[in-house]
Design a protein around this motif. Structure first.
Motif, PDB file in Angstrom:
ATOM      1  N   PHE A 107       0.815  -1.221   0.000  1.00  0.00           N
ATOM      2  CA  PHE A 107       0.000   0.000   0.000  1.00  0.00           C
ATOM      3  C   PHE A 107       0.846   1.267   0.000  1.00  0.00           C
ATOM      4  O   PHE A 107       0.344   2.340  -0.308  1.00  0.00           O
ATOM      5  N   LYS A 108       2.127   1.151   0.325  1.00  0.00           N
ATOM      6  CA  LYS A 108       2.973   2.349   0.368  1.00  0.00           C
ATOM      7  C   LYS A 108       3.061   3.027  -1.004  1.00  0.00           C
ATOM      8  O   LYS A 108       3.289   4.231  -1.085  1.00  0.00           O
ATOM      9  N   ASP A 139      10.156  -2.933   2.410  1.00  0.00           N
ATOM     10  CA  ASP A 139       9.051  -2.365   1.642  1.00  0.00           C
ATOM     11  C   ASP A 139       9.183  -0.883   1.290  1.00  0.00           C
ATOM     12  O   ASP A 139       8.911  -0.483   0.155  1.00  0.00           O
ATOM     13  N   SER A 251      -1.222  -2.140  11.714  1.00  0.00           N
ATOM     14  CA  SER A 251      -0.485  -0.898  12.003  1.00  0.00           C
ATOM     15  C   SER A 251       0.934  -1.137  12.492  1.00  0.00           C
ATOM     16  O   SER A 251       1.198  -2.094  13.212  1.00  0.00           O
ATOM     17  N   GLY A 252       1.801  -0.224  12.077  1.00  0.00           N
ATOM     18  CA  GLY A 252       3.185  -0.216  12.534  1.00  0.00           C
ATOM     19  C   GLY A 252       3.528   1.170  13.039  1.00  0.00           C
ATOM     20  O   GLY A 252       3.507   1.447  14.237  1.00  0.00           O
ATOM     21  N   ASN A 253       3.799   2.069  12.110  1.00  0.00           N
ATOM     22  CA  ASN A 253       4.150   3.438  12.476  1.00  0.00           C
ATOM     23  C   ASN A 253       2.945   4.367  12.622  1.00  0.00           C
ATOM     24  O   ASN A 253       3.101   5.575  12.710  1.00  0.00           O
ATOM     25  N   PHE A 254       1.748   3.816  12.610  1.00  0.00           N
ATOM     26  CA  PHE A 254       0.520   4.578  12.854  1.00  0.00           C
ATOM     27  C   PHE A 254       0.218   5.582  11.736  1.00  0.00           C
ATOM     28  O   PHE A 254      -0.540   6.522  11.916  1.00  0.00           O
ATOM     29  N   GLY A 255       0.808   5.370  10.539  1.00  0.00           N
ATOM     30  CA  GLY A 255       0.553   6.298   9.447  1.00  0.00           C
ATOM     31  C   GLY A 255      -0.769   5.997   8.751  1.00  0.00           C
ATOM     32  O   GLY A 255      -1.594   6.884   8.539  1.00  0.00           O
ATOM     33  N   ASN A 256      -0.975   4.724   8.417  1.00  0.00           N
ATOM     34  CA  ASN A 256      -2.156   4.331   7.671  1.00  0.00           C
ATOM     35  C   ASN A 256      -3.423   4.618   8.476  1.00  0.00           C
ATOM     36  O   ASN A 256      -4.355   5.293   8.011  1.00  0.00           O
ATOM     37  N   SER A 305       6.792  -5.654   8.148  1.00  0.00           N
ATOM     38  CA  SER A 305       6.629  -4.214   7.943  1.00  0.00           C
ATOM     39  C   SER A 305       5.915  -3.549   9.111  1.00  0.00           C
ATOM     40  O   SER A 305       5.727  -2.338   9.115  1.00  0.00           O
ATOM     41  N   HIS A 378       0.378  -9.297   6.695  1.00  0.00           N
ATOM     42  CA  HIS A 378      -0.023  -8.039   7.356  1.00  0.00           C
ATOM     43  C   HIS A 378      -1.532  -7.862   7.285  1.00  0.00           C
ATOM     44  O   HIS A 378      -2.187  -7.529   8.270  1.00  0.00           O
ATOM     45  N   THR A 401      -2.876  -4.462   2.799  1.00  0.00           N
ATOM     46  CA  THR A 401      -1.694  -3.602   2.723  1.00  0.00           C
ATOM     47  C   THR A 401      -0.546  -4.166   1.888  1.00  0.00           C
ATOM     48  O   THR A 401       0.428  -3.471   1.633  1.00  0.00           O
ATOM     49  N   ALA A 402      -0.630  -5.435   1.502  1.00  0.00           N
ATOM     50  CA  ALA A 402       0.382  -5.990   0.579  1.00  0.00           C
ATOM     51  C   ALA A 402      -0.231  -7.192  -0.131  1.00  0.00           C
ATOM     52  O   ALA A 402      -1.243  -7.729   0.327  1.00  0.00           O
TER      53      ALA A 402
HETATM   54  C1  LIG Z   1       4.186  -0.165   6.207  1.00  0.00           C
HETATM   55  C2  LIG Z   1       3.262  -1.330   6.254  1.00  0.00           C
HETATM   56  C3  LIG Z   1       2.301  -1.485   7.298  1.00  0.00           C
HETATM   57  C4  LIG Z   1       2.203  -0.522   8.469  1.00  0.00           C
HETATM   58  O1  LIG Z   1       1.685   0.734   8.107  1.00  0.00           O
HETATM   59  P1  LIG Z   1       1.866   2.001   9.063  1.00  0.00           P
HETATM   60  O2  LIG Z   1       1.435   3.161   8.258  1.00  0.00           O
HETATM   61  O3  LIG Z   1       3.335   2.052   9.411  1.00  0.00           O
HETATM   62  O4  LIG Z   1       1.032   1.762  10.283  1.00  0.00           O
HETATM   63  C5  LIG Z   1       1.436  -2.561   7.221  1.00  0.00           C
HETATM   64  N1  LIG Z   1       1.505  -3.467   6.213  1.00  0.00           N
HETATM   65  C6  LIG Z   1       2.414  -3.358   5.211  1.00  0.00           C
HETATM   66  C7  LIG Z   1       2.440  -4.393   4.160  1.00  0.00           C
HETATM   67  C8  LIG Z   1       3.322  -2.287   5.204  1.00  0.00           C
HETATM   68  O5  LIG Z   1       4.236  -2.202   4.198  1.00  0.00           O
END
Ligand SMILES: *Cc1c(COP(=O)(O)O)cnc(C)c1O
Length: 454
Positions: A107-108, A139, A251-256, A305, A378, A401-402
């Motif tokens: 999704f990035k 990623d 969620s990881g960095n809380f951006g999405n 990720s 993810h 997200t992927a």
């Molecule tokens: C970056 C990523 C996430 C986490 O997204 P955040 O915006 O960091 O919360 C989840 N899934 C995938 C596949 C990612 O590349």
């Protein structure tokens, strides 16, 4: 629209002035001065690029070519369909929003493809150049390189841990032959890569002379680009603007998920934002207990990720929770630096949960058996927690997200066979690669940047 720092320093800035920046000079993150209002009735019938222009215009009101930029970015050629983010209905009231059909299958791409075009536009208008310097564990680096390749006035220098990514991930970056893309494989870990980037950035004179920039996850334009697909998914999953929906977000960095929060602040009828973490559960702990506690160690998981020790966008949400009191945010982050944690009660509209390796495999298997869909690890984390939290009578939209092809080993562990690979990636690992192996040393990176300026 003007932008403020969450720490309250400096004067409000225009979008074009914060686009190329990472952190604000006072160490805070940029946030918009106010939330624009959505016009749901007018937006429901729009095509993806038209919707993107409507959502983004108030945030980027000093980019005259915004419509054209958006129209060039969100195309069938880049994202595989005119829907850009197709919604798949698994059963009535349960949907998967496909955000991973861009060049790197995650999704990035949704945000970075736009960022590349915005960078090129602002640099052209200002007659300047930019060297993007970054570190990646997989990623982000490939999404950034695919977004910046071949662009005027931009070069990318991406550090990656030598021999520590999957062959597929490495090939996604190293097979790029564009002269403005520079892969630096570091003899060390991802942390070593990040340390080296920090060291280069600490040399203010070099940074200014070489016009070093970043594309990290705290960039406001990345957040704004992600707001669009929350609206898009809502319109595809509902018949009327009176309906409310839930979103489940790994969620990881809380951006999405923070982009989902922004959409709600703009007036999107979101009932709950359902946050899923993997074993690295800083954010799940926060939304269950009000305690934000950064971790000393990051666990390596099969949803890599999301392997983070602290969530870099979280400060933006904390800023809202304390009523935009930047003194309070500054104090909280001082406390975090000192004690490694703080308490901040009062979060609402979010629920959370956690997913482990076994949950991931089970969810991948169950979705495959029940609906015939294959999801990546993810996405599986998000679906697992989303289903746990599902509310009767409210549509649930899970963000994909992927694509599974990126994480073949985990899919094989779940299903006993590898996922299909989109045709354009056949033989990717066999293509010639362009990469320079370096020691974990800032001088080596500076040399590489200088050598490329000729
Ligand atoms: C970056 C990523 C996430 C986490 O997204 P955040 O915006 O960091 O919360 C989840 N899934 C995938 C596949 C990612 O590349």
């Amino acid at each position: 629209m003007r932008y403020l720092s969450t720490r309250g320093g400096g004067k409000p800035q225009r979008f074009s002035d914060i686009l190329l920046e990472g952190l604000a000079p006072d160490g805070g993150l940029y946030v918009p001065e106010s939330w624009p209002r959505a016009d749901l009735a007018a937006w429901r019938g729009l095509r993806y690029p038209e919707l993107a222009a409507e959502v983004l215009r108030p945030f980027m009101d000093d980019v005259p070519a915004l419509e054209a930029i958006v129209a060039r970015t969100y195309t069938r050629a880049v994202f595989g369909s005119d829907d850009i983010a197709p919604l798949k209905t698994l059963e009535p009231g349960l949907h998967l929003l496909g955000l991973s059909n861009g060049p790197t299958l995650a999704f990035k791409d949704m945000a970075l493809q736009l960022l590349g075009a915005l960078f090129e536009d602002v640099l052209a208008r200002r007659g300047r150049t930019l060297n993007v310097l970054g570190a990646t564990s997989g990623d982000t680096g490939s999404a950034a390189e695919h977004a910046m390749r071949g662009r005027e006035r931009i070069a990318v220098f991406m550090l990656s841990p030598h021999g520590r990514m999957s062959a597929f991930q490495a090939a996604q970056m190293y097979a790029l032959q564009d002269p403005n893309i520079h892969n630096l494989a570091v003899e060390g870990t991802f942390d070593d890569c990040q340390d080296v980037v920090k060291q280069v950035n600490a040399d203010a004179a070099f940074k200014a002379r070489m016009r070093i920039g970043a594309v990290n996850s705290i960039n406001w334009a990345r957040i704004a680009a992600q707001v669009v697909y929350y609206f898009w998914g809502y319109f595809r999953a509902t018949r009327s603007d009176a309906e409310r929906v839930d979103f489940a977000v790994p969620s990881g960095n809380f951006g999405n998920i923070y982009a989902g929060y922004v959409a709600r602040r703009m007036g999107l009828p979101v009932s709950r934002l359902i946050l899923a973490t993997n074993e690295n559960d800083v954010l799940d702990e926060f939304f269950r207990t009000g305690r934000y506690r950064v971790r000393r160690d990051v666990r390596a998981t099969s949803s890599p990720s999301m392997d983070i020790s602290k969530a870099s966008n979280f400060e933006r949400y904390a800023f809202e929770l304390v009523g935009r009191d930047s003194k309070r945010v500054t104090t909280l982050w001082e406390q975090l630096a000192r004690d490694g944690e703080f308490e901040l009660p009062g979060a609402s509209g979010f629920v959370s949960g956690k997913s482990t390796h076994d949950d991931r495999l089970t969810t991948i298997r169950q979705l495959h058996e029940k609906y015939g869909v294959l999801v990546d690890p993810h996405t599986a984390d998000g679906v697992k927690v989303g289903l746990e939290q599902r509310a009767a009578g409210v549509a649930l939209i899970c963000l994909e997200t992927a694509l599974p092809a990126k994480f073949a080993a985990t899919i094989a562990a779940a299903l006993g066979r590898e996922p299909p690979r989109p045709a354009r990636f056949e033989g990717l690992e066999q293509l010639p690669q362009r990469v320079e192996v370096i020691m974990p040393d800032a001088r080596a990176v500076k040399r590489a940047i200088e050598a490329a300026q000729a």
